[in-house]
Structures are given as structure tokens and as C-alpha cells.
Design a protein around this motif. Structure first.
Motif, PDB file in Angstrom:
ATOM      1  N   GLU A 183       0.789  -1.238   0.000  1.00 38.68           N
ATOM      2  CA  GLU A 183       0.000   0.000   0.000  1.00 38.68           C
ATOM      3  C   GLU A 183       0.818   1.285   0.000  1.00 38.68           C
ATOM      4  N   PRO A 184       1.971   1.373   0.677  1.00 40.71           N
ATOM      5  CA  PRO A 184       2.701   2.646   0.669  1.00 40.71           C
ATOM      6  C   PRO A 184       3.013   3.176  -0.721  1.00 40.71           C
ATOM      7  N   ALA A 185       3.156   2.299  -1.708  1.00 42.60           N
ATOM      8  CA  ALA A 185       3.428   2.754  -3.068  1.00 42.60           C
ATOM      9  C   ALA A 185       2.244   3.487  -3.683  1.00 42.60           C
ATOM     10  N   ASN A 186       1.073   3.393  -3.047  1.00 45.10           N
ATOM     11  CA  ASN A 186      -0.116   4.081  -3.561  1.00 45.10           C
ATOM     12  C   ASN A 186      -0.185   5.548  -3.136  1.00 45.10           C
ATOM     13  N   CYS A 187       0.788   6.018  -2.367  1.00 47.43           N
ATOM     14  CA  CYS A 187       0.708   7.374  -1.811  1.00 47.43           C
ATOM     15  C   CYS A 187       0.538   8.443  -2.883  1.00 47.43           C
ATOM     16  N   ARG A 188       1.225   8.307  -4.005  1.00 48.19           N
ATOM     17  CA  ARG A 188       1.095   9.308  -5.074  1.00 48.19           C
ATOM     18  C   ARG A 188      -0.367   9.433  -5.506  1.00 48.19           C
ATOM     19  N   GLU A 189      -0.991   8.282  -5.660  1.00 53.07           N
ATOM     20  CA  GLU A 189      -2.399   8.224  -6.080  1.00 53.07           C
ATOM     21  C   GLU A 189      -3.299   8.893  -5.049  1.00 53.07           C
TER      22      GLU A 189
ATOM     23  N   LEU B 132      -4.527   3.708   4.723  1.00 53.90           N
ATOM     24  CA  LEU B 132      -3.523   4.737   4.490  1.00 53.90           C
ATOM     25  C   LEU B 132      -4.138   5.995   3.885  1.00 53.90           C
ATOM     26  N   ALA B 133      -5.101   5.839   2.980  1.00 55.25           N
ATOM     27  CA  ALA B 133      -5.767   7.010   2.400  1.00 55.25           C
ATOM     28  C   ALA B 133      -6.529   7.784   3.466  1.00 55.25           C
ATOM     29  N   VAL B 134      -7.113   7.079   4.429  1.00 53.64           N
ATOM     30  CA  VAL B 134      -7.786   7.753   5.547  1.00 53.64           C
ATOM     31  C   VAL B 134      -6.784   8.561   6.356  1.00 53.64           C
ATOM     32  N   GLU B 135      -5.633   7.968   6.646  1.00 55.88           N
ATOM     33  CA  GLU B 135      -4.587   8.695   7.378  1.00 55.88           C
ATOM     34  C   GLU B 135      -4.182   9.967   6.660  1.00 55.88           C
ATOM     35  N   LEU B 136      -4.014   9.883   5.351  1.00 56.90           N
ATOM     36  CA  LEU B 136      -3.567  11.044   4.585  1.00 56.90           C
ATOM     37  C   LEU B 136      -4.650  12.112   4.510  1.00 56.90           C
ATOM     38  N   ALA B 137      -5.927  11.709   4.449  1.00 57.30           N
ATOM     39  CA  ALA B 137      -7.011  12.687   4.489  1.00 57.30           C
ATOM     40  C   ALA B 137      -7.071  13.363   5.854  1.00 57.30           C
TER      41      ALA B 137
ATOM     42  N   ILE C 195      -9.399  12.612 -15.077  1.00 53.32           N
ATOM     43  CA  ILE C 195      -8.058  13.154 -14.904  1.00 53.32           C
ATOM     44  C   ILE C 195      -7.041  12.014 -14.880  1.00 53.32           C
ATOM     45  N   SER C 196      -5.788  12.370 -15.130  1.00 51.12           N
ATOM     46  CA  SER C 196      -4.696  11.403 -15.039  1.00 51.12           C
ATOM     47  C   SER C 196      -4.117  11.442 -13.629  1.00 51.12           C
ATOM     48  N   ILE C 197      -3.885  10.271 -13.052  1.00 52.82           N
ATOM     49  CA  ILE C 197      -3.400  10.156 -11.680  1.00 52.82           C
ATOM     50  C   ILE C 197      -1.995   9.533 -11.691  1.00 52.82           C
ATOM     51  N   PRO C 198      -1.024  10.135 -11.008  1.00 54.56           N
ATOM     52  CA  PRO C 198       0.315   9.529 -10.968  1.00 54.56           C
ATOM     53  C   PRO C 198       0.314   8.241 -10.154  1.00 54.56           C
ATOM     54  N   PHE C 199       0.969   7.226 -10.687  1.00 54.89           N
ATOM     55  CA  PHE C 199       1.026   5.944  -9.981  1.00 54.89           C
ATOM     56  C   PHE C 199       2.290   5.209 -10.367  1.00 54.89           C
ATOM     57  N   ALA C 200       3.014   4.738  -9.372  1.00 48.41           N
ATOM     58  CA  ALA C 200       4.207   3.915  -9.610  1.00 48.41           C
ATOM     59  C   ALA C 200       4.440   3.012  -8.413  1.00 48.41           C
ATOM     60  N   TRP C 201       4.569   1.719  -8.676  1.00 48.38           N
ATOM     61  CA  TRP C 201       5.007   0.792  -7.644  1.00 48.38           C
ATOM     62  C   TRP C 201       6.524   0.761  -7.641  1.00 48.38           C
ATOM     63  N   GLU C 202       7.124   0.727  -6.473  1.00 51.94           N
ATOM     64  CA  GLU C 202       8.572   0.588  -6.343  1.00 51.94           C
ATOM     65  C   GLU C 202       8.883  -0.504  -5.318  1.00 51.94           C
ATOM     66  N   PHE C 203       9.910  -1.300  -5.622  1.00 52.51           N
ATOM     67  CA  PHE C 203      10.279  -2.421  -4.765  1.00 52.51           C
ATOM     68  C   PHE C 203      11.798  -2.516  -4.676  1.00 52.51           C
ATOM     69  N   PRO C 204      12.332  -3.029  -3.560  1.00 48.73           N
ATOM     70  CA  PRO C 204      13.783  -3.085  -3.405  1.00 48.73           C
ATOM     71  C   PRO C 204      14.449  -4.164  -4.251  1.00 48.73           C
TER      72      PRO C 204
END
Length: 266
Positions: free
Chosen positions: A29-35, A60-65, A197-206
Motif C-alpha cells: 500500500e505505501p506505493a499508492n501514496c502518489r495516487e 492509508l488514504a484515511v490517514e492522509l485525508a 483526470i490522469s493520476i500519478p502511480f508507480a510501484w517501487e520495490f527493493p
């Protein structure tokens, strides 16, 4: 983002999405923060808003709101994910339930959001969203966009290890990303001023193993695991990611996500 089945069987969602709730909350879920941040910004969420997040998952979206000053509520079909959300936001009204039968009164919220939680297979949820919004209230939804043209579509390929019927259902679920589909649906349920609208989204992994573990915590992965088994799914995901390793950089999968903004008529 955790509800993709018909209203009649919403209770089965926890089988797939809740089985690895901690992994989902911390690895995926943390990778969804941009969205999340992008949609909150476009909706102008602020201190006077009472916000409901549909398919709130681990919250996480609730926390950010809440970080923007909003008072929040949320609902999800997975009790184990809601337990994480309550731990993160104990002062928010977070419930386990069906988005087709929201347990709040008419006109309860200024804003309703859903991040890849309302699908082409669950269109009736829009009727409930419309009902619980105040007149003039705002709605913001995100859906997968044009996946075939997304450079990071490789990261979704292991989901196709599911049965033929499940893969077909996945395609139906993402149909709201097609041109005009979301606009038509929102208008059909009485929303006005619909904007895509276009929404930024990127998954990142180590590393490939981290990617495979994060992916395995999702509902579509569980459908594949049911079909081919845990070991085969994990090995296939690792092999998929090894082709994308870049020296000194994270694995990165940029995937098209579309957003819809609309209002309930005043």
C-alpha cells in the motif's frame, strides 16, 4: 481498493485481501501514496470536510485525508484490513461491511473517495455513494487506466496465472478505465460536472523477492495462488521482476491510473 465482487458475496473478500493484511499495509500500500495524495489535492479536501473512503483497506488514504484536517470514515469488506486501519486511525469511523449497503444516513458526507475500489463489476455502489453525499458533495474515484500502454504493466502479469474465468472477471473489473465508461456510469447515477483526470502511480520495490511478497498480499494474487499454488506464483513473480532489475535503482512499475471527479447536484 479491496472490493471487486458482487454485493451478494462481499464477505469472501477477506479470504484474499485479509490473509496477509500486514504485508499489504507495509509492503504494497505505501506505493499508492502518489495516487492518494493526488486525488485528495484535486478534491480540495480540508479541515471542514467529512470524508468517507470506500474500500478503505488498511486505511492509508484515511490517514492522509486526516493529515489534511478532514474527519474521516471508511468501509471495507476485509475485517483484517480494517483492523490495521483502526490501529492507524483510532479516532475515525471505520467499519467492516458492503459498499452496496452503506451503514450511514443520507447526506452524511461532504466527500466520498474510492481508490480502485469501485469496479466495472460493482457499478451499483455509485448509487450508495450518491445517497450518502450531501447536496453539492464531491466524489473522487480512481481506476486502472490503459494498462497495455503502461510501461509497468509487467508488474501485473502474475495475476494472469489465475483461472481463465478469474482472468476474464479481472478484465471486466477494470472496464471503467475505458474511454467514456466512467463518465457514463457517474452520469447514470446522477452525478454532474464529471471530469476524467490522469493520476500519478508507480510501484517501487527493493528487489524481486520484495516485489513478489508485496504482490502476493493482494486479492488478485490470491486468485492466482488458488489456481497454481503459492510456490509457483512466487517463483513466477520473482522471475518476472528479475528482468527489470536496474543497478543502484529500485524496481519501478509505472502504471496508468485514471481518476474521476464529480459532484452530487445541489
Amino acid at each position: 481498493m479491496t472490493t471487486g465482487t458482487a454485493a451478494a458475496d462481499w464477505t469472501v473478500v477477506d479470504e484474499g485481501w485479509g490473509r496477509r493484511a500486514v504485508d499489504f499495509a507495509t509492503l504494497s500500500e505505501p506505493a499508492n501514496c502518489r495516487e492518494y495524495v493526488a486525488l485528495h489535492h484535486r478534491l480540495g479536501i480540508g479541515e471542514r470536510d467529512l470524508v468517507l473512503d470506500i474500500a478503505c483497506g488498511a486505511g492509508l488514504a484515511v490517514e492522509l485525508a486526516r493529515a489534511r484536517g478532514a474527519r474521516c470514515a471508511g468501509i471495507d469488506a476485509s475485517g483484517r484490513l480494517v483492523a490495521v486501519a483502526r490501529d492507524r486511525s483510532p479516532d475515525s469511523d471505520l467499519r467492516v461491511g458492503d459498499m452496496h449497503a452503506l451503514p450511514w444516513a443520507d447526506g452524511s458526507f461532504d466527500v466520498v473517495t474510492s481508490f480502485r475500489g469501485v469496479w466495472g463489476t460493482t457499478p451499483a455502489a455509485l448509487g450508495e455513494i450518491h445517497r450518502v453525499l450531501v447536496p453539492g458533495g464531491r466524489v473522487g474515484l480512481t481506476v486502472w487506466g490503459h494498462l497495455k500502454q503502461s510501461p509497468g504493466v509487467w508488474a501485473l502479469q502474475p495475476f494472469r496465472l489465475a483461472s481463465t474465468a478469474k482472468v476474464a472477471n479481472q478484465a471486466n473489473m477494470v472496464s471503467l478505465g475505458r474511454p467514456g465508461a466512467g463518465e457514463e456510469l457517474l452520469s447514470r447515477f446522477g452525478f454532474v460536472e464529471v471530469e476524467r483526470i490522469s493520476i500519478p502511480f508507480a510501484w517501487e520495490f527493493p528487489d524481486p523477492e520484495g516485489y513478489a511478497r508485496a504482490l502476493a498480499a493482494t486479492g488478485p494474487a490470491y486468485e492466482a495462488i488458488q489456481h497454481v499454488g503459492e510456490t509457483e506464483f512466487f517463483e513466477a513473480a520473482v522471475a518476472q521482476a528479475r528482468e527489470r532489475v536496474r543497478e543502484g535503482l529500485p524496481l519501478r512499475a509505472e502504471i496508468a491510473v485514471s481518476g474521476y471527479l464529480a459532484r452530487k447536484a445541489s
